[in-house]
Design a protein around this motif. Sequence first.
Motif, PDB file in Angstrom:
ATOM      1  N   VAL A  90     -53.827 -19.363 -60.290  1.00  0.00           N
ATOM      2  CA  VAL A  90     -52.864 -19.412 -61.403  1.00  0.00           C
ATOM      3  C   VAL A  90     -53.518 -18.901 -62.680  1.00  0.00           C
ATOM      4  N   SER A  91     -54.723 -19.391 -62.980  1.00  0.00           N
ATOM      5  CA  SER A  91     -55.421 -18.955 -64.194  1.00  0.00           C
ATOM      6  C   SER A  91     -55.681 -17.456 -64.176  1.00  0.00           C
ATOM      7  N   GLY A  92     -56.091 -16.949 -63.006  1.00  0.00           N
ATOM      8  CA  GLY A  92     -56.323 -15.508 -62.885  1.00  0.00           C
ATOM      9  C   GLY A  92     -55.064 -14.706 -63.129  1.00  0.00           C
ATOM     10  N   ASN A  93     -53.944 -15.165 -62.568  1.00  0.00           N
ATOM     11  CA  ASN A  93     -52.679 -14.456 -62.766  1.00  0.00           C
ATOM     12  C   ASN A  93     -52.212 -14.519 -64.210  1.00  0.00           C
ATOM     13  N   VAL A  94     -52.351 -15.679 -64.832  1.00  0.00           N
ATOM     14  CA  VAL A  94     -51.969 -15.799 -66.243  1.00  0.00           C
ATOM     15  C   VAL A  94     -52.830 -14.884 -67.107  1.00  0.00           C
ATOM     16  N   SER A  95     -54.133 -14.830 -66.811  1.00  0.00           N
ATOM     17  CA  SER A  95     -55.033 -14.002 -67.624  1.00  0.00           C
ATOM     18  C   SER A  95     -54.706 -12.517 -67.498  1.00  0.00           C
ATOM     19  N   LEU A  96     -54.136 -12.110 -66.372  1.00  0.00           N
ATOM     20  CA  LEU A  96     -53.811 -10.691 -66.178  1.00  0.00           C
ATOM     21  C   LEU A  96     -52.741 -10.199 -67.153  1.00  0.00           C
ATOM     22  N   ARG A  97     -51.979 -11.129 -67.733  1.00  0.00           N
ATOM     23  CA  ARG A  97     -50.990 -10.714 -68.735  1.00  0.00           C
ATOM     24  C   ARG A  97     -51.671 -10.236 -70.003  1.00  0.00           C
ATOM     25  N   TYR A  98     -52.892 -10.723 -70.254  1.00  0.00           N
ATOM     26  CA  TYR A  98     -53.547 -10.475 -71.536  1.00  0.00           C
ATOM     27  C   TYR A  98     -54.834  -9.662 -71.442  1.00  0.00           C
ATOM     28  N   LEU A  99     -55.439  -9.614 -70.256  1.00  0.00           N
ATOM     29  CA  LEU A  99     -56.740  -8.962 -70.105  1.00  0.00           C
ATOM     30  C   LEU A  99     -56.650  -7.748 -69.192  1.00  0.00           C
ATOM     31  N   PRO A 100     -57.491  -6.737 -69.429  1.00  0.00           N
ATOM     32  CA  PRO A 100     -57.574  -5.632 -68.473  1.00  0.00           C
ATOM     33  C   PRO A 100     -58.185  -6.113 -67.151  1.00  0.00           C
ATOM     34  N   VAL A 101     -57.838  -5.462 -66.067  1.00  0.00           N
ATOM     35  CA  VAL A 101     -58.370  -5.810 -64.748  1.00  0.00           C
ATOM     36  C   VAL A 101     -59.894  -5.709 -64.752  1.00  0.00           C
ATOM     37  N   SER A 102     -60.419  -4.726 -65.455  1.00  0.00           N
ATOM     38  CA  SER A 102     -61.871  -4.543 -65.485  1.00  0.00           C
ATOM     39  C   SER A 102     -62.570  -5.765 -66.077  1.00  0.00           C
ATOM     40  N   PHE A 103     -62.035  -6.335 -67.164  1.00  0.00           N
ATOM     41  CA  PHE A 103     -62.643  -7.512 -67.765  1.00  0.00           C
ATOM     42  C   PHE A 103     -62.480  -8.717 -66.845  1.00  0.00           C
ATOM     43  N   ASN A 104     -61.316  -8.830 -66.203  1.00  0.00           N
ATOM     44  CA  ASN A 104     -61.056  -9.905 -65.251  1.00  0.00           C
ATOM     45  C   ASN A 104     -62.100  -9.887 -64.135  1.00  0.00           C
ATOM     46  N   GLN A 105     -62.426  -8.706 -63.640  1.00  0.00           N
ATOM     47  CA  GLN A 105     -63.407  -8.573 -62.565  1.00  0.00           C
ATOM     48  C   GLN A 105     -64.822  -8.877 -63.063  1.00  0.00           C
ATOM     49  N   ALA A 106     -65.120  -8.515 -64.304  1.00  0.00           N
ATOM     50  CA  ALA A 106     -66.441  -8.817 -64.861  1.00  0.00           C
ATOM     51  C   ALA A 106     -66.652 -10.320 -64.958  1.00  0.00           C
ATOM     52  N   ILE A 107     -65.641 -11.036 -65.383  1.00  0.00           N
ATOM     53  CA  ILE A 107     -65.734 -12.495 -65.458  1.00  0.00           C
ATOM     54  C   ILE A 107     -65.926 -13.062 -64.050  1.00  0.00           C
ATOM     55  N   GLY A 108     -65.208 -12.500 -63.068  1.00  0.00           N
ATOM     56  CA  GLY A 108     -65.357 -12.945 -61.677  1.00  0.00           C
ATOM     57  C   GLY A 108     -66.765 -12.735 -61.146  1.00  0.00           C
ATOM     58  N   ALA A 109     -67.459 -11.752 -61.701  1.00  0.00           N
ATOM     59  CA  ALA A 109     -68.828 -11.467 -61.244  1.00  0.00           C
ATOM     60  C   ALA A 109     -69.813 -12.546 -61.652  1.00  0.00           C
ATOM     61  N   THR A 110     -69.427 -13.422 -62.564  1.00  0.00           N
ATOM     62  CA  THR A 110     -70.323 -14.512 -62.965  1.00  0.00           C
ATOM     63  C   THR A 110     -70.313 -15.649 -61.952  1.00  0.00           C
ATOM     64  N   THR A 111     -69.544 -15.529 -60.887  1.00  0.00           N
ATOM     65  CA  THR A 111     -69.452 -16.582 -59.868  1.00  0.00           C
ATOM     66  C   THR A 111     -70.813 -17.041 -59.358  1.00  0.00           C
ATOM     67  N   PRO A 112     -71.759 -16.140 -59.015  1.00  0.00           N
ATOM     68  CA  PRO A 112     -73.066 -16.640 -58.548  1.00  0.00           C
ATOM     69  C   PRO A 112     -73.760 -17.539 -59.564  1.00  0.00           C
ATOM     70  N   PHE A 113     -73.659 -17.184 -60.844  1.00  0.00           N
ATOM     71  CA  PHE A 113     -74.293 -17.995 -61.882  1.00  0.00           C
ATOM     72  C   PHE A 113     -73.694 -19.396 -61.916  1.00  0.00           C
ATOM     73  N   PHE A 114     -72.367 -19.470 -61.988  1.00  0.00           N
ATOM     74  CA  PHE A 114     -71.727 -20.780 -62.079  1.00  0.00           C
ATOM     75  C   PHE A 114     -71.852 -21.567 -60.778  1.00  0.00           C
ATOM     76  N   THR A 115     -71.931 -20.879 -59.644  1.00  0.00           N
ATOM     77  CA  THR A 115     -72.156 -21.563 -58.370  1.00  0.00           C
ATOM     78  C   THR A 115     -73.517 -22.251 -58.388  1.00  0.00           C
ATOM     79  N   ALA A 116     -74.539 -21.546 -58.861  1.00  0.00           N
ATOM     80  CA  ALA A 116     -75.884 -22.136 -58.933  1.00  0.00           C
ATOM     81  C   ALA A 116     -75.914 -23.312 -59.903  1.00  0.00           C
ATOM     82  N   VAL A 117     -75.262 -23.160 -61.045  1.00  0.00           N
ATOM     83  CA  VAL A 117     -75.248 -24.234 -62.046  1.00  0.00           C
ATOM     84  C   VAL A 117     -74.533 -25.469 -61.506  1.00  0.00           C
ATOM     85  N   PHE A 118     -73.317 -25.280 -60.951  1.00  0.00           N
ATOM     86  CA  PHE A 118     -72.554 -26.427 -60.454  1.00  0.00           C
ATOM     87  C   PHE A 118     -73.189 -27.045 -59.210  1.00  0.00           C
ATOM     88  N   ALA A 119     -73.841 -26.217 -58.377  1.00  0.00           N
ATOM     89  CA  ALA A 119     -74.541 -26.778 -57.214  1.00  0.00           C
ATOM     90  C   ALA A 119     -75.659 -27.706 -57.675  1.00  0.00           C
TER      91      ALA A 119
END
Length: 195
Positions: A90-119
């Motif tokens: 839902v958050s990803g879809n809502v953000s697509l109204r306001y952000l370019p796909v390229s920026f959306n994908q860049a934010i998604g690329a931080t997944t390894p960082f946040f996975t390590a932090v939350f783990a």
Amino acid sequence: MKGLSRFFTIGLVTAWYSSNIGVLLLNKYLLSNYGFKYPIFLTMCHMTACSLLSYVAISWMKMVPLQTIRSRVQFMKIAALSLVFCGSVVSGNVSLRYLPVSFNQAIGATTPFFTAVFAYIMTVKREAWITYVTLIPVVTGVIIASGVLGNAKGAVAVVVSILIFKNPVSVTGMLGYTLTVIGVVLYSEAKKRSK
């Protein structure tokens, strides 16, 4: 038989990439260019399609065995995961109204960082130091790219997005994007070696 299995795997990966990128770009088109105003409805359609196709894959095609829920605790964990995933979509879809796909994908690329932090926060389990070092280019790349660009899947989504939506791309953005992809590859390799 081995060749057939390889082609089947390649077909599945190709279908996953295509459908994932297709959903992302279609959502962006509907929400930005077409004026559709209901991102939660798009999420409902997405989840319904996933449920139906999963049922077909499990019950009819027997791609994986049917599993039953064994306890109330297991049900609660699955329900919590489902809610978090749904919130993410839902958050990803809502953000697509306001952000370019390229920026959306860049934010998604931080997944390894946040996975390590939350783990670490949730399990207090530390990774090998090399794993944390490999996250530096991931985060640095995203920071640099924030001024346009994600992971391997994101690369295709970004290029197609630029072609369809004419997102502006700077040299700095491409540098940041390239650094991010290198960081994601290094992180994946470090995780494999630490197992």
